[in-house]
Design an enzyme around this catalytic site. Structure first.
Site, PDB file in Angstrom:
ATOM      1  N   GLU A  25       2.972  39.836  -9.542  1.00  0.00           N
ATOM      2  CA  GLU A  25       1.619  39.441  -9.931  1.00  0.00           C
ATOM      3  C   GLU A  25       0.749  40.672 -10.140  1.00  0.00           C
ATOM      4  O   GLU A  25       0.800  41.617  -9.352  1.00  0.00           O
ATOM      5  CB  GLU A  25       1.020  38.571  -8.827  1.00  0.00           C
ATOM      6  N   ARG A  65       0.819  -1.208   0.000  1.00  0.00           N
ATOM      7  CA  ARG A  65       0.000   0.000   0.000  1.00  0.00           C
ATOM      8  C   ARG A  65       0.855   1.262   0.000  1.00  0.00           C
ATOM      9  O   ARG A  65       0.529   2.232  -0.697  1.00  0.00           O
ATOM     10  CB  ARG A  65      -0.946  -0.016   1.211  1.00  0.00           C
TER      11      ARG A  65
END
Length: 289
Positions: free
Chosen positions: A201, A103
């Site tokens: 930005e 897993r």
């Protein structure tokens, strides 16, 4: 010649160890009860759907940390495209050890293959001959950034800044705190290392003009329509590298690339990816000794 991707072991030794500790901290009574201690087996990591292969070194290291006597064969190269049913990796040795690591190994490679496969879809959506790069962001799973960004590279994408110290990127809240785009860029340029580029930005064309006047090296166009991005490209005229981000879907890649943007940064490559369907199949009774 196929590209060879490097993932230094020291980058993931710790996270593999923590994952094994998390899953095996209380032992594995099911495996201990059902499987003889001396039983050996062969198991294959198998793609249940078409994927871009990624994570072989991590798959191998999970089993190597758990039991040094196990052997792992890499059957599909990193970055290769395979169809459903393809065997990607094979592990041989003590059956108990394979079951105990199953897993954890699959958790890693399912996510890494999912990222690589999705990234390749974005890269393939760039028109032929286009120069627009597909990049990731820092929106990664805590503790798994090195693996997730490696998966982006395997999928044909590029990495954005690795961490906060890797580059100067002025975001909207920096602008508010500084009192404006120009002020933020000026302060960043005065304090940044001489080799650092300044990225800022913006979310309006007016802010773009401010950033260009302040001589930002890179301007990030945040959540702009394709029409606004095209206008920004025309206004910039090559004076800065232009990056577009915010809600970038694979369906928009072609039109944004044709608009002339240099980089498309896509947080969804890592923050909301669907894990690829990969299983670990034991060989039948004949495979057990």
């Amino acid at each position: 010649m196929p590209e060879v991707f490097e993932l230094p072991r020291f980058l993931f030794e710790g996270v593999v160890a923590r994952a094994l500790e998390e899953d095996l901290g209380s032992g594995d009574p099911t495996t201990e009860a059902c499987v003889d201690a001396d039983a050996v087996a062969t198991a294959h990591g198998v793609a249940r759907e078409p994927v871009v292969v990624c994570g072989g070194p991590v798959f191998a290291r999970v089993f190597g940390q758990l039991d040094a006597t196990l052997t792992v064969d890499i059957r599909a190269a990193e970055g290769s495209r395979v169809n459903a049913g393809a065997r990607l990796w094979t592990v041989r040795g003590r059956a108990r050890s394979i079951l105990m690591g199953e897993r954890v190994a699959l958790n890693f490679v399912q996510r890494m293959c999912g990222i690589a496969t999705r990234t390749r879809a974005f890269v393939d959506a760039v028109p032929a001959g286009g120069r627009t790069r597909i990049a990731d962001t820092r929106k990664t799973t805590p503790g798994l950034r090195a693996l997730e960004r490696y998966a982006v590279r395997v999928g044909g994408g590029r990495n954005h800044r690795d961490d906060l110290g890797a580059a100067v990127l002025i975001k909207d809240n920096h602008i508010v705190a500084c009192g404006g785009v120009a002020s933020a860029i000026e302060r960043a340029r005065a304090a940044a290392p001489h080799c650092a580029k300044i990225e800022c930005e913006v979310d309006t064309l007016e802010q773009l003009e401010e950033a260009l006047s302040a001589k930002a090296d890179i301007v990030l166009l945040d959540n702009m329509s394709t029409a606004l991005v095209a206008d920004a490209v025309r206004r910039t005229r090559g004076r800065a590298l232009l990056e577009a981000s915010g809600g970038i879907t694979v369906e928009r890649v072609s039109e944004l690339a044709r608009a002339g943007v240099d980089v498309l940064s896509v947080g969804a490559l890592t923050h909301s990816i669907r894990a690829a369907d990969i299983g670990l199949d034991f060989e039948g009774a004949a495979g057990w000794v």
